[in-house]
Design a protein around this motif. Structure first.
Motif, short mmCIF file in Angstrom:
data_model
loop_
_atom_site.label_atom_id
_atom_site.label_comp_id
_atom_site.label_asym_id
_atom_site.label_seq_id
_atom_site.Cartn_x
_atom_site.Cartn_y
_atom_site.Cartn_z
N TYR A 106 -0.12 56.01 58.36
CA TYR A 106 -0.94 56.48 59.48
C TYR A 106 -0.59 55.71 60.75
O TYR A 106 -0.49 56.30 61.83
N THR A 107 -0.41 54.40 60.63
CA THR A 107 -0.05 53.57 61.77
C THR A 107 1.27 54.03 62.37
O THR A 107 1.41 54.16 63.58
N TYR A 108 2.23 54.31 61.50
CA TYR A 108 3.52 54.81 62.00
C TYR A 108 3.33 56.13 62.75
O TYR A 108 3.83 56.28 63.87
N ASN A 109 2.63 57.07 62.15
CA ASN A 109 2.42 58.37 62.81
C ASN A 109 1.65 58.23 64.12
O ASN A 109 1.97 58.89 65.10
N TYR A 110 0.65 57.39 64.10
CA TYR A 110 -0.19 57.17 65.29
C TYR A 110 0.67 56.68 66.46
O TYR A 110 0.63 57.22 67.55
N PHE A 111 1.47 55.64 66.20
CA PHE A 111 2.27 55.07 67.27
C PHE A 111 3.50 55.92 67.61
O PHE A 111 3.92 55.96 68.76
N TYR A 112 4.02 56.63 66.65
CA TYR A 112 5.13 57.54 66.95
C TYR A 112 4.64 58.63 67.91
O TYR A 112 5.28 58.93 68.92
N SER A 113 3.50 59.22 67.59
CA SER A 113 2.94 60.27 68.46
C SER A 113 2.60 59.72 69.84
O SER A 113 2.85 60.37 70.86
N TYR A 114 2.04 58.52 69.86
CA TYR A 114 1.67 57.89 71.12
C TYR A 114 2.92 57.61 71.97
O TYR A 114 2.94 57.93 73.16
N THR A 115 3.94 57.06 71.35
CA THR A 115 5.18 56.75 72.06
C THR A 115 5.82 58.03 72.59
O THR A 115 6.24 58.09 73.75
N LYS A 116 5.87 59.02 71.78
CA LYS A 116 6.45 60.30 72.18
C LYS A 116 5.70 60.89 73.38
O LYS A 116 6.32 61.36 74.33
N SER A 117 4.38 60.84 73.35
CA SER A 117 3.60 61.39 74.46
C SER A 117 3.78 60.59 75.74
O SER A 117 3.75 61.16 76.83
N LYS A 118 3.97 59.28 75.62
CA LYS A 118 4.17 58.44 76.80
C LYS A 118 5.56 58.62 77.41
O LYS A 118 5.71 58.62 78.63
N ILE A 119 6.56 58.74 76.58
CA ILE A 119 7.93 58.83 77.08
C ILE A 119 8.31 60.25 77.46
O ILE A 119 8.91 60.49 78.50
N LEU A 120 7.95 61.21 76.62
CA LEU A 120 8.33 62.60 76.88
C LEU A 120 7.21 63.34 77.60
O LEU A 120 6.69 64.34 77.12
N ASP A 121 6.87 62.85 78.78
CA ASP A 121 5.85 63.52 79.58
C ASP A 121 6.47 64.70 80.33
O ASP A 121 7.66 65.00 80.17
N ASP A 122 5.69 65.37 81.15
CA ASP A 122 6.19 66.54 81.87
C ASP A 122 7.34 66.22 82.82
O ASP A 122 8.23 67.03 83.02
N ASN A 123 7.33 65.02 83.40
CA ASN A 123 8.36 64.65 84.36
C ASN A 123 9.74 64.48 83.73
O ASN A 123 10.76 64.72 84.39
N VAL A 124 9.79 64.07 82.50
CA VAL A 124 11.09 63.82 81.86
C VAL A 124 11.94 65.09 81.81
O VAL A 124 13.15 65.03 81.90
#
Length: 134
Positions: free
Chosen positions: A61-79
């Protein structure tokens, strides 16, 4: 992939995730200790086990939580608006720096997960890594 729906307040979940990240970034799966996570989250071990059932479930769960969080932070609309490769690399670099400021050991955790060899989580981690990169 882990599809557990954890029924816990967002504040407690955040504390557990931060403490789990710290513990799993410092130690491999086998050597991580739930008591340390509970102590650092300032909650009881029994509450963690009530919501996550096992250390393995918490780990995944920790892996999924932070993977999703990282993805949302890096792959935002501007990217997706950046066409120049070097501008894109610079943009992502600063996003990663921002992420490290928030969670200083997040990439240590990802490295630990990627190189985890414990038989009890190895296959699940490999499936998650493959699933997340599709």
């Amino acid at each position: 992939m882990i599809k557990e729906n954890i029924n816990i307040s967002s504040d407690k979940l955040t504390k557990i995730m931060r403490a789990s990240l710290d513990e799993f970034a410092k130690f491999n799966y086998k050597n991580a200790i739930l008591e340390n996570i509970a102590k650092n989250a300032n909650i009881s071990k029994s509450l963690i086990l009530y919501h996550f059932k096992t250390k393995k479930t918490l780990y995944l769960y920790t892996y999924n939580y932070f993977y999703s969080y990282t993805k949302s932070k890096i792959l935002d609309d501007n990217v997706y608006k950046i066409n120049d490769f070097f501008e894109l690399m610079e943009y992502i670099f600063y996003k990663k720096v921002s992420l490290i400021k928030e969670y200083h050991n997040i990439f240590d955790f990802y490295l630990k997960v990627y190189f985890e060899k414990d038989n009890s989580v190895f296959e699940d981690i490999q499936k998650l890594i493959i699933y997340n990169y599709k």
